[in-house]
Structure formats: structure tokens, C-alpha cells
Design an enzyme around this catalytic site. Sequence first.
Site, short mmCIF file in Angstrom:
data_model
loop_
_atom_site.label_atom_id
_atom_site.label_comp_id
_atom_site.label_asym_id
_atom_site.label_seq_id
_atom_site.Cartn_x
_atom_site.Cartn_y
_atom_site.Cartn_z
N LEU B 166 -0.73 54.53 -101.09
CA LEU B 166 -1.22 54.23 -99.73
C LEU B 166 -2.63 54.79 -99.57
O LEU B 166 -2.87 55.72 -98.83
CB LEU B 166 -0.26 54.85 -98.70
CG LEU B 166 -0.29 54.28 -97.28
CD1 LEU B 166 -0.09 52.78 -97.27
CD2 LEU B 166 0.78 54.95 -96.42
N HIS B 167 -3.57 54.22 -100.32
CA HIS B 167 -4.96 54.69 -100.22
C HIS B 167 -5.63 54.00 -99.04
O HIS B 167 -4.98 53.33 -98.24
CB HIS B 167 -5.70 54.48 -101.55
CG HIS B 167 -5.87 53.05 -101.92
ND1 HIS B 167 -7.01 52.34 -101.61
CD2 HIS B 167 -5.04 52.19 -102.55
CE1 HIS B 167 -6.86 51.10 -102.04
NE2 HIS B 167 -5.69 50.98 -102.62
N ALA B 168 -6.96 54.19 -98.94
CA ALA B 168 -7.64 53.80 -97.70
C ALA B 168 -7.47 52.33 -97.33
O ALA B 168 -7.22 52.00 -96.17
CB ALA B 168 -9.13 54.15 -97.81
#
Lengths: 219, 248
Positions: B166-168
Site C-alpha cells: 500500500l504505497h503512495a
Amino acid sequence: MRTLEDSRLTVDDLIAWLMRFDEQITRQAERLTELDSAIGDADHGTNMARGTAAVRSRLSAARPDDAGALLKSCGMALVSTVGGASGSLYGTLFLEMARRVGAASELDRTVFAAAFRSGVAGVVARGRAELGDKTMVDALQPTVDVLDTAAADGVPLADALRSAADAAAAGRDATIPLVARKGRASYLGDRSADHLDPGATSAAILVQALADSLAERGR
Amino acid sequence: MIGLVIVSHSPRLAEAAVELALQMVHGSVPPTRIAAGVEGRFGTDAAAVAAAIDEVGGSDGVLVIADLGSAVLSAGLALELTGSSTEVILSGGPFVEGITAALVLAATGAPLAEVAREVSSALDAKAAQLEPLPEAAVAAAPDTSDVPDAPDPRSADEVLINPEGLHARPAAMFVQAVGGYDAVVDVTNLTTGTGPVTAKSLIGLLSLGAKQGHRIRLDGQGPDAATAVGALRRLLVDGFGEATSAPG
């Protein structure tokens, strides 16, 4: 002998003050930048000189009708050309003075002292600096105190301004041993001691310019 | 939609920060103006900041994000110079993280106070990234095979399958997806025991430290909860449209 009129500042007196301020800042710009290179980002002289030159050209282009318009025009010129903290702080000084004097065409010593006090209060509020933080406030606050006392005691304005200039210079010199607590110099911590503060130095020039231009008028 | 004013000593710094943040915004972009530099040099001009506030100032308010010390001074003075009567908040949040959080959340139509709060806490995700991994929580994470499928459509458990977790970018997609619904969705990283955080907060989502293979729980509330959770769940199942590989 001085007359009552000697204790008033006209629009022309204020113009003469700001023209002399520009002259002195331009003359001492290199030194101000040198002071700033020791504890800041080495641009105070060039920034201030650009600002006072803008003030000069605005005032030369159109003579403001009253003291408030003049001080406001000066403040906006500084805000838009100096950049950095000095632009906002010198801008605030003049804008607050302008707000205080309104559309007056002449300022007596009481009104001028009150206006200068408002201006410096604005600077203090904006920069959140107090006396002893090694900033322009260290030269400006003693000036306010001297002008207030002199106005209350009925001292002629030219004499009051001479004392104020001395007080500003003393405040400026008192910044040498101080450790900066505000502005870029505060990043240096203890290493900011043993240096004259550039902002206090330019502020002392501002007060000296008024004393000198008024003394010249009296001759 | 609120407006944003970015105050910087450097036009290039401000433009790059906004450009970077806009990578996360898909769809309508909040009105944004940059007030940076003075006459081609490093510096800030309170009059230019005031003009920028006046330009973007709608009825929803304006958030001002500034870089270093004197930019904050100029922004303060600008409040006195502006002719606009719109509500303006000067943010004390960080520059790059704050601009990113602000653009993503403002794009969903979030109100000024909410965006301002998000920007103020925009450093939390970076701080959380550098904290030691809660190994105990990982070890104690429930055996996912024992978790029964929740029958309630307002909740869901899914495993993150996209490689970067769940990165940017996926987090921004979450914020955007939930922004359209009248619902509050809490997101929890069951694997590490982190959260819950609201799906509306980019910074909160990033602070979950959710990686590929982590199990994510969604809990919705509000009239649109089931639809909102469904939309987020689809994003998880689809791996946010990123190339996926089996969790290892």
C-alpha cells in the site's frame, strides 16, 4: 531656535528620510552582506539595497499625498522586492506605521512615536522575536522607548531622533555577544555569538537616516 | 473544492513538489497557485502570496503551505494584504509530504479543516516507516485461514497482492475511491496489528506499512458503507491495477 514646526514631520521630511535610508543602505550594502555571510545566507545587503532602490523609484515616480499613503507605498515596495524575512518584517514596520497615521499630512512627535511603536509591535508580532534574540528588534525597541519618553517630555523631534539613533546603535552593538534565537542565524546556535547582527545593523541605519535627514533640514 | 497556495523560496522547488504530488491525483485537480521567489531570486513576496490567495479563493477556503521560515512570515503578512474574504488556514505541515496529502484529499472535496489536519500530520507516515517493524505483532498475527469471511458487506478482509504494497499511489487511489461515498471506512493492517486509520487519509494509510502479503481489514460505517467497502475491496483484489505476482 527651534519652533513648534520643528517637531513635526511633513511628507517631504518622510521622503527625505527614505531617500537617505536608500543612500546609506546602498553605501553599506557590501558590509551588511559581509555581516550576513558570517551568520546568515549572505544576502542582507543586496536584498535591502534592492528594496530601498525600489522605494526610491516609487517615491520619485509619484509623490504620495499623505503620510499614510507614503508609508504604505514604501512598505509594499519592500515586501515585493526584498524577499526573505527582511521583506516581510520591514514591510510590516511601514505598513503598521501607515495604518496608524492614516491620511495625516504631518506627524507631530507624539503621533510619530506612537506610529513607530505600532510598527515595531507589528515586527515583534510577525517575527515573534523579543529583545535579546539578536534581531532587528534589538535596535528598534530602544528607539521606540527613547521616542516615547522624548515625546512625553516635550523634547524637540530632532533631538529626540538623535538620542534614538544613539540608542539604536547601542542596541545594534549589544547584539554582538548574543546567541541568535530567531531567523536563519539561530540554526548556528552558539556559533552565532561574537557577530554583529545584520538586521539590527540595517535597522540602526534606518533610525540614523531619519536623525540625519532631519538634522539637515534644521540647517 | 478548497484551493491551495504553495509558498516557496524557489519556483522550481514549488513546481516540482506540486508536479510530484499530482502523480497521485487522478481526475479533477484542486485549484492550486504557486507564489515563489522574488524577482528571479530565492525569496518570498507577501503581496504575491496575497494575490495567489485571491486567485484561488472560492467559497470553500484556501490552505497555504509554505517551505522555510520566512515563507511562513510572508504567508502571515499575506493574510493582512488579501482582499478575499474566504477562510484561509496557514499550515504548519511539511512541504513535500504536506502538498501531496493536501492535493490528494482536497481532490475528493474534503473540507478545509479536514485537509489542514491531514497536512499537519503528514510527517507521521515517514516517521512510522522508520520505526522498527513490530515483529511481535507479525508473529502474533492471526492465522489468516482461521478468519471466517465476514458476511457483513460493510466489512472485508483481503490480502495485499501488489508487489509494492500500500504505497503512495495505491493509497491515493483508496482516498479517491472512498471520497465519493457518504461513508467512513477504517483500514487495519491485521498482519502487523497497525491501525485502524481512515481510508480518507493518505498519510494514515501510508503509516500502516502494509506490504505485499499483509492482510488488510476494511470496516465501513455510514449510508454508503457497503458500496464504499466494495469499491476498496475491488482495488485490493485487483492489486490496484499493478503488475502482480504471488505473495512470497
